[in-house]
Design a protein around this motif. Sequence first.
Motif, PDB file in Angstrom:
ATOM      1  N   GLY A   1       0.805  -1.211   0.000  1.00  0.00           N
ATOM      2  CA  GLY A   1       0.000   0.000   0.000  1.00  0.00           C
ATOM      3  C   GLY A   1       0.841   1.265   0.000  1.00  0.00           C
ATOM      4  N   ALA A   2       0.171   2.402   0.046  1.00  0.00           N
ATOM      5  CA  ALA A   2       0.832   3.700  -0.078  1.00  0.00           C
ATOM      6  C   ALA A   2       1.052   4.350   1.291  1.00  0.00           C
ATOM      7  CB  ALA A   2       0.015   4.621  -0.965  1.00  0.00           C
ATOM      8  N   PHE A   3       2.123   5.145   1.360  1.00  0.00           N
ATOM      9  CA  PHE A   3       2.447   5.929   2.545  1.00  0.00           C
ATOM     10  C   PHE A   3       2.699   7.369   2.088  1.00  0.00           C
ATOM     11  CE2 PHE A   3       3.490   1.605   3.464  1.00  0.00           C
ATOM     12  CZ  PHE A   3       3.207   1.409   4.810  1.00  0.00           C
ATOM     13  N   SER A   4       2.645   8.310   3.027  1.00  0.00           N
ATOM     14  CA  SER A   4       2.908   9.705   2.671  1.00  0.00           C
ATOM     15  C   SER A   4       3.777  10.356   3.736  1.00  0.00           C
ATOM     16  CB  SER A   4       1.598  10.482   2.508  1.00  0.00           C
ATOM     17  OG  SER A   4       0.951  10.635   3.756  1.00  0.00           O
ATOM     18  N   ALA A   5       4.506  11.383   3.322  1.00  0.00           N
ATOM     19  CA  ALA A   5       5.377  12.113   4.242  1.00  0.00           C
ATOM     20  C   ALA A   5       5.725  13.467   3.643  1.00  0.00           C
ATOM     21  CB  ALA A   5       6.663  11.321   4.496  1.00  0.00           C
ATOM     22  N   ARG A   6       6.146  14.366   4.508  1.00  0.00           N
ATOM     23  CA  ARG A   6       6.605  15.668   4.003  1.00  0.00           C
ATOM     24  C   ARG A   6       8.004  15.537   3.408  1.00  0.00           C
ATOM     25  NH1 ARG A   6       9.798  19.817   5.492  1.00  0.00           N
ATOM     26  NH2 ARG A   6      10.314  18.869   7.514  1.00  0.00           N
ATOM     27  N   VAL A   7       8.836  14.684   4.020  1.00  0.00           N
ATOM     28  CA  VAL A   7      10.234  14.522   3.611  1.00  0.00           C
ATOM     29  C   VAL A   7      10.511  13.036   3.392  1.00  0.00           C
ATOM     30  CG1 VAL A   7      12.650  14.835   4.298  1.00  0.00           C
ATOM     31  CG2 VAL A   7      10.940  16.564   4.918  1.00  0.00           C
ATOM     32  N   VAL A   8      11.325  12.737   2.384  1.00  0.00           N
ATOM     33  CA  VAL A   8      11.766  11.364   2.135  1.00  0.00           C
ATOM     34  C   VAL A   8      13.290  11.316   2.161  1.00  0.00           C
ATOM     35  CG1 VAL A   8      11.901   9.509   0.427  1.00  0.00           C
ATOM     36  CG2 VAL A   8       9.738  10.656   0.833  1.00  0.00           C
ATOM     37  N   VAL A   9      13.838  10.245   2.780  1.00  0.00           N
ATOM     38  CA  VAL A   9      15.289  10.035   2.836  1.00  0.00           C
ATOM     39  C   VAL A   9      15.603   8.701   2.173  1.00  0.00           C
ATOM     40  CG1 VAL A   9      17.331   9.897   4.292  1.00  0.00           C
ATOM     41  CG2 VAL A   9      15.383  11.297   5.024  1.00  0.00           C
ATOM     42  N   ASN A  10      16.529   8.725   1.232  1.00  0.00           N
ATOM     43  CA  ASN A  10      16.940   7.540   0.481  1.00  0.00           C
ATOM     44  C   ASN A  10      18.158   6.906   1.143  1.00  0.00           C
ATOM     45  OD1 ASN A  10      17.625   5.615  -1.430  1.00  0.00           O
ATOM     46  ND2 ASN A  10      18.312   7.087  -2.966  1.00  0.00           N
ATOM     47  N   CYS A  11      17.913   5.895   1.963  1.00  0.00           N
ATOM     48  CA  CYS A  11      18.982   5.114   2.594  1.00  0.00           C
ATOM     49  C   CYS A  11      18.900   3.667   2.122  1.00  0.00           C
ATOM     50  CB  CYS A  11      18.853   5.175   4.114  1.00  0.00           C
ATOM     51  SG  CYS A  11      19.140   6.782   4.863  1.00  0.00           S
ATOM     52  N   ALA A  12      18.626   3.487   0.852  1.00  0.00           N
ATOM     53  CA  ALA A  12      18.309   2.161   0.314  1.00  0.00           C
ATOM     54  C   ALA A  12      19.525   1.335  -0.065  1.00  0.00           C
ATOM     55  CB  ALA A  12      17.371   2.302  -0.889  1.00  0.00           C
ATOM     56  N   GLY A  13      20.722   1.750   0.304  1.00  0.00           N
ATOM     57  CA  GLY A  13      21.910   0.932   0.115  1.00  0.00           C
ATOM     58  C   GLY A  13      22.171   0.582  -1.333  1.00  0.00           C
ATOM     59  N   ALA A  14      22.378  -0.704  -1.598  1.00  0.00           N
ATOM     60  CA  ALA A  14      22.720  -1.150  -2.949  1.00  0.00           C
ATOM     61  C   ALA A  14      21.584  -0.985  -3.935  1.00  0.00           C
ATOM     62  CB  ALA A  14      23.158  -2.612  -2.905  1.00  0.00           C
ATOM     63  N   TRP A  15      20.414  -0.591  -3.468  1.00  0.00           N
ATOM     64  CA  TRP A  15      19.257  -0.356  -4.329  1.00  0.00           C
ATOM     65  C   TRP A  15      18.895   1.129  -4.401  1.00  0.00           C
ATOM     66  CZ3 TRP A  15      20.225  -4.139  -0.923  1.00  0.00           C
ATOM     67  CH2 TRP A  15      20.266  -5.458  -1.411  1.00  0.00           C
ATOM     68  N   ALA A  16      19.752   1.980  -3.835  1.00  0.00           N
ATOM     69  CA  ALA A  16      19.442   3.405  -3.724  1.00  0.00           C
ATOM     70  C   ALA A  16      19.426   4.113  -5.072  1.00  0.00           C
ATOM     71  CB  ALA A  16      20.437   4.091  -2.790  1.00  0.00           C
ATOM     72  N   ASP A  17      20.184   3.601  -6.045  1.00  0.00           N
ATOM     73  CA  ASP A  17      20.188   4.255  -7.354  1.00  0.00           C
ATOM     74  C   ASP A  17      18.816   4.190  -8.006  1.00  0.00           C
ATOM     75  OD1 ASP A  17      20.590   1.448  -7.549  1.00  0.00           O
ATOM     76  OD2 ASP A  17      21.379   1.659  -9.584  1.00  0.00           O
ATOM     77  N   ARG A  18      18.033   3.182  -7.662  1.00  0.00           N
ATOM     78  CA  ARG A  18      16.701   3.056  -8.248  1.00  0.00           C
ATOM     79  C   ARG A  18      15.756   4.111  -7.686  1.00  0.00           C
ATOM     80  NH1 ARG A  18      16.440  -3.620  -8.353  1.00  0.00           N
ATOM     81  NH2 ARG A  18      18.113  -3.842  -9.893  1.00  0.00           N
TER      82      ARG A  18
END
Length: 381
Positions: free
Chosen positions: A191-208
């Motif tokens: 499902g979907a989530f919402s936020a004012r700010v997003v942080v990309n800490c996705a490691g080896a998948w962060a480029d996506r």
Amino acid sequence: MNARGAEVLVIGGGLHGSSTALHLARAGIDVLVLEKNYVGRHASGVNAGGVRTLSRHPAEIPLALAARALWLRIAELVDDDCGFEQHGQVRVAENDADVAAARQRLALMAQLGYTHETWIDGDALRGMIPRIVPTVRGGVIAREDGAADPYRTTLAFRRKAGSLGARFLEGVRVTGTARREGRWHVDTADGAFSARVVVNCAGAWADRIAQQWDEAVPLQAIGPMMLVTTRMAHFLDPVVLCQGRPLSFKQRANGTVLIGGGRRAWVDRDAEWTELDFRSLAAGGRTVLDLFPHMRDAVVSRGWAGIEACTPDELPVIGPSSTREDAYHAFGFSAHGFELGPIVGKITADLIASGRTELPIAPFRIGRFAQTGAAKENAGP
């Protein structure tokens, strides 16, 4: 509290994501972490655990020194000492070429005004590590460095963040992100989530994730390999690295010996699969025997590899998105991000809370890759 919403949403629950959540929670900011597996599944939980300022790229040194200051009081920060031991790290010189390279490094450190790395001569090194071969010439040492337990550390950050109100959802894979009407909408398999700010800490998948924000990053997924032996009588306190060949070598408090040093497994990041390269591990074993002949009697208990993100310049991406508002990155630590975890979380939280950080992060901007690409395109055939 909206279970599907937050002030800040962090993608990725590794050490840097958990550290970001902790520092945000300490600032009283509502934060939700989405982790596609479980916290510490890949790089953060299975690395060598080095708390290392030694041999850092000059751009990383201010962050590494600031991080080490946090490590020295890590129990105050996360209510757990994380298995941290401070016995120093030393990069040993085996021959004339190694000595020359070490002297060159120390000259650079002096030029830049850093004193945390110093020379240790052969006699002093052998006095510190009696089981090392007598032919070593000396080395460069950072006496205040150390090591910790990576999985325990990551869980400690997660637990402390949770105790301060941060929320973690595991087994939730992010499939898309979009910014609409001043908020981020994050799609997942659940499902979907919402936020004012997003942080990309996705490691080896962060480029996506970055690609969804029109920020191309030439990321490579790597699998640094580790071996651990059965327990041995105590013979080593500091972490030992080599000047001229890859090695990370330390004995844990329980007597087991951890052997790493950047040798890489085969990786399929889509399948989240690694396969050990035993030829490379054998070469690492020969390096160990060259330095510590008594290790011939050691029994290897197991080996493994985690999946990490490596950038072309082997520097991380830290800071705001260059194309999207209220979006930040912290990834690409290229197999040396564990020590930086506590400070990178603070930097990211400070940027979100106040728009600034006291530490120099310009070398880690994501836009450097776009500039490199443009330079190549303008260079012609």
